[in-house]
Structure formats: C-alpha cells, structure tokens
Design an enzyme around this catalytic site. Structure first.
Site, PDB file in Angstrom:
ATOM      1  N   SER A 178       0.858  -1.184   0.000  1.00  0.00           N
ATOM      2  CA  SER A 178       0.000   0.000   0.000  1.00  0.00           C
ATOM      3  C   SER A 178       0.892   1.231   0.000  1.00  0.00           C
ATOM      4  O   SER A 178       2.060   1.157   0.406  1.00  0.00           O
ATOM      5  CB  SER A 178      -0.868   0.033   1.258  1.00  0.00           C
ATOM      6  OG  SER A 178      -1.459   1.313   1.417  1.00  0.00           O
ATOM      7  N   TYR A 230      -2.041  -1.753  10.387  1.00  0.00           N
ATOM      8  CA  TYR A 230      -2.131  -1.903   8.927  1.00  0.00           C
ATOM      9  C   TYR A 230      -0.872  -1.349   8.257  1.00  0.00           C
ATOM     10  O   TYR A 230      -0.253  -2.001   7.410  1.00  0.00           O
ATOM     11  CB  TYR A 230      -3.373  -1.166   8.415  1.00  0.00           C
ATOM     12  CG  TYR A 230      -3.600  -1.292   6.934  1.00  0.00           C
ATOM     13  CD1 TYR A 230      -4.247  -2.405   6.403  1.00  0.00           C
ATOM     14  CD2 TYR A 230      -3.180  -0.299   6.050  1.00  0.00           C
ATOM     15  CE1 TYR A 230      -4.461  -2.529   5.038  1.00  0.00           C
ATOM     16  CE2 TYR A 230      -3.391  -0.412   4.685  1.00  0.00           C
ATOM     17  CZ  TYR A 230      -4.036  -1.525   4.186  1.00  0.00           C
ATOM     18  OH  TYR A 230      -4.244  -1.650   2.832  1.00  0.00           O
TER      19      TYR A 230
HETATM   20  P1  NAD Z   1     -11.639  -5.979  -0.311  1.00  0.00           P
HETATM   21  O1  NAD Z   1     -12.056  -5.931   1.113  1.00  0.00           O
HETATM   22  O2  NAD Z   1     -12.544  -5.468  -1.380  1.00  0.00           O
HETATM   23  O3  NAD Z   1     -11.200  -7.480  -0.697  1.00  0.00           O
HETATM   24  C1  NAD Z   1     -10.376  -8.229   0.138  1.00  0.00           C
HETATM   25  C2  NAD Z   1     -10.725  -9.688  -0.002  1.00  0.00           C
HETATM   26  O4  NAD Z   1      -9.822 -10.432   0.844  1.00  0.00           O
HETATM   27  C3  NAD Z   1     -12.138 -10.037   0.461  1.00  0.00           C
HETATM   28  O5  NAD Z   1     -12.791 -10.845  -0.516  1.00  0.00           O
HETATM   29  C4  NAD Z   1     -11.928 -10.819   1.741  1.00  0.00           C
HETATM   30  O6  NAD Z   1     -12.898 -11.833   1.971  1.00  0.00           O
HETATM   31  C5  NAD Z   1     -10.556 -11.430   1.509  1.00  0.00           C
HETATM   32  N1  NAD Z   1      -9.882 -11.809   2.748  1.00  0.00           N
HETATM   33  C6  NAD Z   1      -9.879 -11.144   3.928  1.00  0.00           C
HETATM   34  N2  NAD Z   1      -9.192 -11.839   4.847  1.00  0.00           N
HETATM   35  C7  NAD Z   1      -8.744 -12.960   4.232  1.00  0.00           C
HETATM   36  C8  NAD Z   1      -8.004 -14.081   4.657  1.00  0.00           C
HETATM   37  N3  NAD Z   1      -7.579 -14.191   5.924  1.00  0.00           N
HETATM   38  N4  NAD Z   1      -7.724 -15.054   3.769  1.00  0.00           N
HETATM   39  C9  NAD Z   1      -8.160 -14.965   2.491  1.00  0.00           C
HETATM   40  N5  NAD Z   1      -8.897 -13.943   2.036  1.00  0.00           N
HETATM   41  C10 NAD Z   1      -9.187 -12.957   2.890  1.00  0.00           C
HETATM   42  O7  NAD Z   1     -10.245  -5.199  -0.342  1.00  0.00           O
HETATM   43  P2  NAD Z   1      -9.356  -4.558  -1.505  1.00  0.00           P
HETATM   44  O8  NAD Z   1      -9.477  -3.087  -1.416  1.00  0.00           O
HETATM   45  O9  NAD Z   1      -9.574  -5.229  -2.789  1.00  0.00           O
HETATM   46  O10 NAD Z   1      -7.913  -4.925  -0.930  1.00  0.00           O
HETATM   47  C11 NAD Z   1      -7.078  -5.898  -1.490  1.00  0.00           C
HETATM   48  C12 NAD Z   1      -5.653  -5.615  -1.034  1.00  0.00           C
HETATM   49  O11 NAD Z   1      -5.291  -4.291  -1.406  1.00  0.00           O
HETATM   50  C13 NAD Z   1      -5.453  -5.699   0.475  1.00  0.00           C
HETATM   51  O12 NAD Z   1      -4.195  -6.297   0.756  1.00  0.00           O
HETATM   52  C14 NAD Z   1      -5.437  -4.247   0.884  1.00  0.00           C
HETATM   53  O13 NAD Z   1      -4.726  -4.042   2.080  1.00  0.00           O
HETATM   54  C15 NAD Z   1      -4.756  -3.617  -0.297  1.00  0.00           C
HETATM   55  N6  NAD Z   1      -4.965  -2.182  -0.456  1.00  0.00           N
HETATM   56  C16 NAD Z   1      -6.212  -1.649  -0.556  1.00  0.00           C
HETATM   57  C17 NAD Z   1      -6.351  -0.281  -0.674  1.00  0.00           C
HETATM   58  C18 NAD Z   1      -7.700   0.359  -0.720  1.00  0.00           C
HETATM   59  O14 NAD Z   1      -7.798   1.580  -0.628  1.00  0.00           O
HETATM   60  N7  NAD Z   1      -8.774  -0.388  -0.875  1.00  0.00           N
HETATM   61  C19 NAD Z   1      -5.234   0.549  -0.736  1.00  0.00           C
HETATM   62  C20 NAD Z   1      -3.977  -0.025  -0.672  1.00  0.00           C
HETATM   63  C21 NAD Z   1      -3.861  -1.386  -0.528  1.00  0.00           C
END
Ligand code: NAD
Length: 257
Positions: A143, A157
């Site tokens: 991130s 986080y």
């Molecule tokens: P999201 O919540 O839309 O999707 C995350 C998915 O991961 C969900 O389907 C959830 O069920 C699954 N998940 C959660 N815990 C889990 C586990 N223990 N084992 C397997 N699956 C699991 O989130 P997103 O925004 O698509 O995020 C995806 C990645 O991107 C994450 O690592 C997040 O930290 C990172 N990220 C997101 C953002 C943002 O602004 N959304 C920014 C930077 C980084």
C-alpha cells in the site's frame, strides 16, 4: 492475450482488487485459482469468469493459516498442472486499528497474521510450485502507507504493509537467478469495500481526498491493470520493485482542494 497458458493464483479474489484481477487475468488467457476466506464470494468470481468464457476454480482459504495456504497451492497444481503467477493480495483493515495507545493487541495480531504472515505463507508454499513450473512471478499487495504516514491512524495496517514491502525486496534478491520475479503493488486509496468501511464518515473521506492530487479515489480495475503488467512478461526486467498506483499521493506534499 498476455497470459496465455499461464496459471494464476490470486488471494482475496472474492472482492475488490483480487476480483478485478481475476477477471482481467482470465480475459488475458490465464487459468485462475480464486482463493478467498469468503467461499461464496470466491465462487461468485469464478461464475463471472466462466460466464465470460474463462477458466477458473475457487478455493476457500484463510491466508493466515499454513494448512490453507498449502492447500490453495496444491489445488492450483492439481487442477491446472502448474503455477506461474502468485498474487498475494488478501488483506484486511480493521476498523479498530488506530494509534499505539488505542489499538488493541488482538487487532495488531490479526492484522499482522493476515496482511504480513499471509504473504509469507503464500510464498512458503507458492515458491516451490513456481520452481516446479520453471520460474514465475509473485505480486504482493502492499500500500502507499508502506512509504508514507497515513492521514487517518491505522498503525497495525501501516506496519504490516511496510513489512510486505521489505519482504518483497528480499524475496526478489533471493530468487532473481531462478527466474522468479517478486514485486510489490502499492495502491493508493481506492473506492473498495475495505477502505470505505474504514473511512466511514464523510469527514474521514474528505480528509483522505485532500492528499490525492487527482482528487478522487482509485478503482479496483485500475489496480488490476497494474497487476497484469507485473504478472506478464511486459515487466520482464522488473523485480524487487514497488509499483505505486496512487493518483499521485506519494508525489505530493500538500494538495490544494
Ligand atoms: P476488499 O475488502 O474489497 O477485498 C479483500 C478480499 O480479501 C475479500 O474478498 C476478503 O474476503 C478477503 N480476505 C480477507 N481476509 C482474508 C483471509 N484471511 N484469507 C483470504 N482472504 C481474505 O479489499 P481490496 O481493497 O480489494 O484490498 C485488497 C488488497 O489491497 C489488500 O491487501 C489491501 O490491504 C490492499 N490495499 C487496498 C487499498 C484500498 O484503498 N482499498 C489501498 C492499498 C492497498
């Protein structure tokens, strides 16, 4: 078709970045293993891929559990013969994650277990499979907060994502000579479930937007396109890199409204 004949395993592929990447990778010819702790969500992604004429299979896996991580990799090889692309993307942002004084130890531990240990376990079981395939590529979702302090406190986080970045660099160095590339993808703030649940008031959302030169949240689809670049041979001379896809957030000091 940039991923023809490739097999990709994507964690957290039931939603957001993971789902969009699964759909995009499949449309580029990859056979996709959709791993998620939420089985129904994973199955839904698979159904969408199949509807578009692609090939995919779902696996219920909690990435913080060694047995589950081992099983998802085994399933990829069992179903599709090989594994070429490992996208360690699953992550959480706990709504109770705050500053050092207020963040509960259990929130710290859960965040580290999924966001950081989950990537380690994915690699622990995934790298031998990539070796068996004769090489491959790993993408770890970090991130922008891995390199910047976030405007809204989320200490566990942020620390977990810093760990992902450091681990990615070291993995890249260790495995560079065996044709395994390892890169980190650093999304900026996105309009996905994860962040919108965390920035749950208009004030918190506005506060985050002030720091984004583009003045908007990113979309999961925009991150999936960057993941495709890292997954494909288009990035063949890239390893150990951190690809920022953040609307300019890490380039900015202060952004006018
Ligand atoms: P999201 O919540 O839309 O999707 C995350 C998915 O991961 C969900 O389907 C959830 O069920 C699954 N998940 C959660 N815990 C889990 C586990 N223990 N084992 C397997 N699956 C699991 O989130 P997103 O925004 O698509 O995020 C995806 C990645 O991107 C994450 O690592 C997040 O930290 C990172 N990220 C997101 C953002 C943002 O602004 N959304 C920014 C930077 C980084």
């Amino acid at each position: 078709m940039r991923l023809r004949e490739k097999v990709a395993l994507i964690t957290g592929a039931g939603s957001g970045i993971g789902r969009e990447s699964a759909l995009l990778f499949a449309s580029e010819g990859a056979r996709v293993v959709v791993a998620d702790v939420d089985d129904a969500a994973a199955k839904d992604t698979v159904a969408q891929i199949q509807k578009n004429g692609g090939e995919a299979v779902s696996v219920r896996a909690d990435v913080s559990q060694a047995g589950d991580s081992e099983r998802m990799v085994a399933e990829a090889e069992h179903r599709f013969g090989r594994l070429h692309i490992l996208f360690n993307n699953a992550g959480i942002m706990d709504g109770r994650d705050d500053n050092a004084m207020t963040t509960d130890e259990s929130v710290w531990e859960r965040t580290m277990a999924i966001n950081l240990k989950g990537v380690f376990l994915g690699c622990k079981y995934g790298i031998p499979a990539l070796r068996r395939a004769g090489g491959g590529t790993i993408i770890n979702t970090a991130s922008f907060v891995a390199v910047l302090g976030a405007a809204t406190p989320q200490l566990a986080y942020t620390a977990s994502k810093g760990g992902v970045l450091a681990m990615t660099r070291e993995l890249a160095v260790i495995h560079a000579r065996e044709g395994i590339r390892v890169n980190a993808l650093c999304p900026g703030p996105l309009r996905t479930e994860l962040l919108m649940k965390f920035l749950n008031t208009e004030e918190k959302r506005r506060r985050r937007l002030v720091h984004i030169p583009m003045g908007r949240f990113g979309e999961a689809k925009e991150i999936a396109k960057a993941a495709l670049f890292l997954a494909s041979d288009d990035s063949s001379f890239m390893t150990g890199a951190s690809l920022m896809v953040d609307g300019g957030i890490t380039a900015a000091y202060v952004t006018p409204e």
